[in-house]
Write a protein that holds these residues in place. Structure first.
Motif, mmCIF file in Angstrom:
data_model
loop_
_atom_site.group_PDB
_atom_site.id
_atom_site.type_symbol
_atom_site.label_atom_id
_atom_site.label_comp_id
_atom_site.label_asym_id
_atom_site.label_seq_id
_atom_site.Cartn_x
_atom_site.Cartn_y
_atom_site.Cartn_z
ATOM 1 N N VAL A 61 4.262 -3.438 13.801
ATOM 2 C CA VAL A 61 3.322 -4.511 13.501
ATOM 3 C C VAL A 61 2.628 -4.160 12.188
ATOM 4 C CG1 VAL A 61 1.315 -5.820 14.282
ATOM 5 C CG2 VAL A 61 3.001 -5.003 15.957
ATOM 6 N N PHE A 62 2.950 -4.924 11.150
ATOM 7 C CA PHE A 62 2.362 -4.734 9.822
ATOM 8 C C PHE A 62 1.307 -5.825 9.628
ATOM 9 C CE2 PHE A 62 6.851 -3.525 9.592
ATOM 10 C CZ PHE A 62 6.750 -2.213 9.128
ATOM 11 N N TYR A 63 0.342 -5.567 8.769
ATOM 12 C CA TYR A 63 -0.657 -6.588 8.476
ATOM 13 C C TYR A 63 -1.242 -6.377 7.100
ATOM 14 C CZ TYR A 63 -3.653 -2.822 10.235
ATOM 15 O OH TYR A 63 -4.257 -1.610 10.440
ATOM 16 N N SER A 64 -1.782 -7.468 6.576
ATOM 17 C CA SER A 64 -2.416 -7.440 5.264
ATOM 18 C C SER A 64 -3.673 -8.296 5.346
ATOM 19 C CB SER A 64 -1.458 -7.994 4.216
ATOM 20 O OG SER A 64 -1.986 -7.850 2.925
ATOM 21 N N PHE A 65 -4.797 -7.737 4.879
ATOM 22 C CA PHE A 65 -6.059 -8.476 4.900
ATOM 23 C C PHE A 65 -6.074 -9.484 3.753
ATOM 24 C CE2 PHE A 65 -7.427 -4.491 7.046
ATOM 25 C CZ PHE A 65 -7.692 -5.067 8.286
ATOM 26 N N LEU A 66 -6.372 -10.720 4.077
ATOM 27 C CA LEU A 66 -6.395 -11.793 3.086
ATOM 28 C C LEU A 66 -7.821 -12.177 2.702
ATOM 29 C CD1 LEU A 66 -3.671 -14.069 4.737
ATOM 30 C CD2 LEU A 66 -3.351 -12.372 2.922
ATOM 31 N N LEU A 67 -8.689 -12.285 3.689
ATOM 32 C CA LEU A 67 -10.062 -12.728 3.446
ATOM 33 C C LEU A 67 -10.817 -11.746 2.566
ATOM 34 C CD1 LEU A 67 -12.123 -14.939 4.070
ATOM 35 C CD2 LEU A 67 -12.801 -13.632 6.084
ATOM 36 N N ALA A 118 -2.692 -11.622 7.557
ATOM 37 C CA ALA A 118 -1.325 -11.996 7.912
ATOM 38 C C ALA A 118 -0.760 -10.838 8.729
ATOM 39 C CB ALA A 118 -0.482 -12.227 6.669
ATOM 40 N N VAL A 119 -0.127 -11.159 9.846
ATOM 41 C CA VAL A 119 0.440 -10.139 10.727
ATOM 42 C C VAL A 119 1.948 -10.347 10.770
ATOM 43 C CG1 VAL A 119 0.466 -9.177 13.056
ATOM 44 C CG2 VAL A 119 -1.673 -10.080 12.104
ATOM 45 N N ILE A 120 2.692 -9.291 10.485
ATOM 46 C CA ILE A 120 4.144 -9.363 10.441
ATOM 47 C C ILE A 120 4.699 -8.468 11.542
ATOM 48 C CG2 ILE A 120 6.209 -8.959 9.044
ATOM 49 C CD1 ILE A 120 2.898 -9.235 7.283
ATOM 50 N N SER A 124 -3.821 -16.894 -8.220
ATOM 51 C CA SER A 124 -3.954 -17.159 -9.664
ATOM 52 C C SER A 124 -2.931 -18.202 -10.142
ATOM 53 C CB SER A 124 -3.775 -15.866 -10.458
ATOM 54 O OG SER A 124 -2.437 -15.413 -10.348
ATOM 55 N N TYR A 125 -2.058 -18.666 -9.248
ATOM 56 C CA TYR A 125 -1.010 -19.652 -9.529
ATOM 57 C C TYR A 125 0.143 -19.094 -10.358
ATOM 58 C CZ TYR A 125 -4.177 -23.188 -7.708
ATOM 59 O OH TYR A 125 -4.996 -23.918 -6.898
ATOM 60 N N SER A 126 0.013 -17.904 -10.909
ATOM 61 C CA SER A 126 1.105 -17.263 -11.652
ATOM 62 C C SER A 126 0.900 -15.754 -11.585
ATOM 63 C CB SER A 126 1.141 -17.731 -13.107
ATOM 64 O OG SER A 126 -0.051 -17.358 -13.765
ATOM 65 N N ASN A 127 1.912 -15.023 -11.927
ATOM 66 C CA ASN A 127 1.844 -13.561 -11.912
ATOM 67 C C ASN A 127 1.203 -13.032 -10.634
ATOM 68 O OD1 ASN A 127 2.932 -13.456 -14.559
ATOM 69 N ND2 ASN A 127 0.909 -13.935 -15.360
ATOM 70 N N PRO A 128 1.864 -13.255 -9.487
ATOM 71 C CA PRO A 128 1.270 -12.819 -8.223
ATOM 72 C C PRO A 128 1.093 -11.306 -8.181
ATOM 73 C CG PRO A 128 3.578 -13.290 -7.924
ATOM 74 C CD PRO A 128 3.235 -13.725 -9.323
ATOM 75 N N LYS A 129 0.113 -10.873 -7.394
ATOM 76 C CA LYS A 129 -0.072 -9.429 -7.238
ATOM 77 C C LYS A 129 0.250 -9.044 -5.801
ATOM 78 C CE LYS A 129 -4.923 -9.056 -6.033
ATOM 79 N NZ LYS A 129 -6.127 -8.323 -6.172
ATOM 80 N N LYS A 130 0.833 -7.863 -5.675
ATOM 81 C CA LYS A 130 1.228 -7.363 -4.369
ATOM 82 C C LYS A 130 -0.006 -6.814 -3.655
ATOM 83 C CE LYS A 130 5.237 -5.268 -4.196
ATOM 84 N NZ LYS A 130 6.330 -4.267 -4.130
ATOM 85 N N LEU A 131 -0.195 -7.241 -2.413
ATOM 86 C CA LEU A 131 -1.314 -6.773 -1.597
ATOM 87 C C LEU A 131 -0.884 -5.573 -0.757
ATOM 88 C CD1 LEU A 131 -2.627 -10.212 -0.300
ATOM 89 C CD2 LEU A 131 -3.666 -8.779 -2.067
ATOM 90 N N PRO A 132 -1.828 -4.720 -0.396
ATOM 91 C CA PRO A 132 -1.486 -3.598 0.486
ATOM 92 C C PRO A 132 -1.027 -4.109 1.855
ATOM 93 C CG PRO A 132 -3.711 -3.355 -0.410
ATOM 94 C CD PRO A 132 -3.223 -4.706 -0.796
ATOM 95 N N VAL A 133 -0.006 -3.468 2.389
ATOM 96 C CA VAL A 133 0.478 -3.772 3.733
ATOM 97 C C VAL A 133 0.157 -2.560 4.593
ATOM 98 C CG1 VAL A 133 2.496 -4.294 5.148
ATOM 99 C CG2 VAL A 133 2.296 -5.297 2.864
ATOM 100 N N LEU A 134 -0.499 -2.823 5.711
ATOM 101 C CA LEU A 134 -0.977 -1.748 6.571
ATOM 102 C C LEU A 134 -0.206 -1.722 7.879
ATOM 103 C CD1 LEU A 134 -4.774 -2.495 6.016
ATOM 104 C CD2 LEU A 134 -3.345 -0.886 4.746
ATOM 105 N N ILE A 135 -0.295 -0.589 8.562
ATOM 106 C CA ILE A 135 0.317 -0.418 9.876
ATOM 107 C C ILE A 135 -0.586 0.515 10.670
ATOM 108 C CG2 ILE A 135 1.758 1.543 9.164
ATOM 109 C CD1 ILE A 135 3.966 0.343 11.020
#
Length: 157
Positions: free
Chosen positions: A110-116, A57-59, A80-91
């Motif tokens: 330009v921020f981004y987070s790896f999803l795959l 995701a690119v922000i 997990s459908y509940s209790n989401p976890k925060k992913l690292p956001v990179l720049i």
């Protein structure tokens, strides 16, 4: 009354309530409690599905004004459908971004987070910033989807 005055009053009231409860928080935690309440807004994409071709995701956040503003970007894994976890956001060159990020006038971040690589199926992007029309934020995925700022939903987490 100015924004600073409201914020100071909010902090004082919070400190008084904590004193009455015989508790104390460090000043930084009081700042965090005040951050989301007065003068700031949180925008959300809602929960999105990562498409098979989408690896990140690119922000894009731009400040078209004349004054610096703090911006916080959060990417949440809802797989997990509940209790989401925060992913690292990179720049930049895969460096973890430090938030709140000071966005200078007439600058783009330009921020981004790896999803795959994180195995994310469902995700949400949140942007927190001071209510200001000079901050514009759009979200792109590498699968070609684009979410413009006017499509984001304001939430009160």
């Amino acid at each position: 009354m100015s924004y600073t005055s409201y914020r100071e009053i909010s902090k004082r009231l919070l400190m008084l309530q904590l004193q009455q409860l015989n508790q104390s928080l460090p000043q930084t935690e009081v700042e965090e409690l005040s951050f989301g309440r007065i003068g700031y807004k949180t925008l959300s994409t809602g929960v999105l599905i990562r498409k098979p071709r989408g690896s990140s995701a690119v922000i894009n956040a731009v400040n078209v004004g004349r004054v610096s503003h703090d911006v916080t970007v959060e990417v949440w894994d809802w797989s997990s459908y509940s209790n989401p976890k925060k992913l690292p956001v990179l720049i930049g060159n895969n460096e973890e971004a430090s938030f709140p990020y000071r966005l200078r006038p007439n600058n783009l971040a330009v921020f981004y987070s790896f999803l795959l690589s994180e195995g994310v199926l469902f995700y949400e992007v949140r942007i927190i910033y001071r209510k200001n029309k000079n901050i514009i934020v759009n979200i792109d995925s590498q699968s070609g989807d684009q979410i413009l700022q006017h499509q984001l939903v304001e939430i009160n987490p």
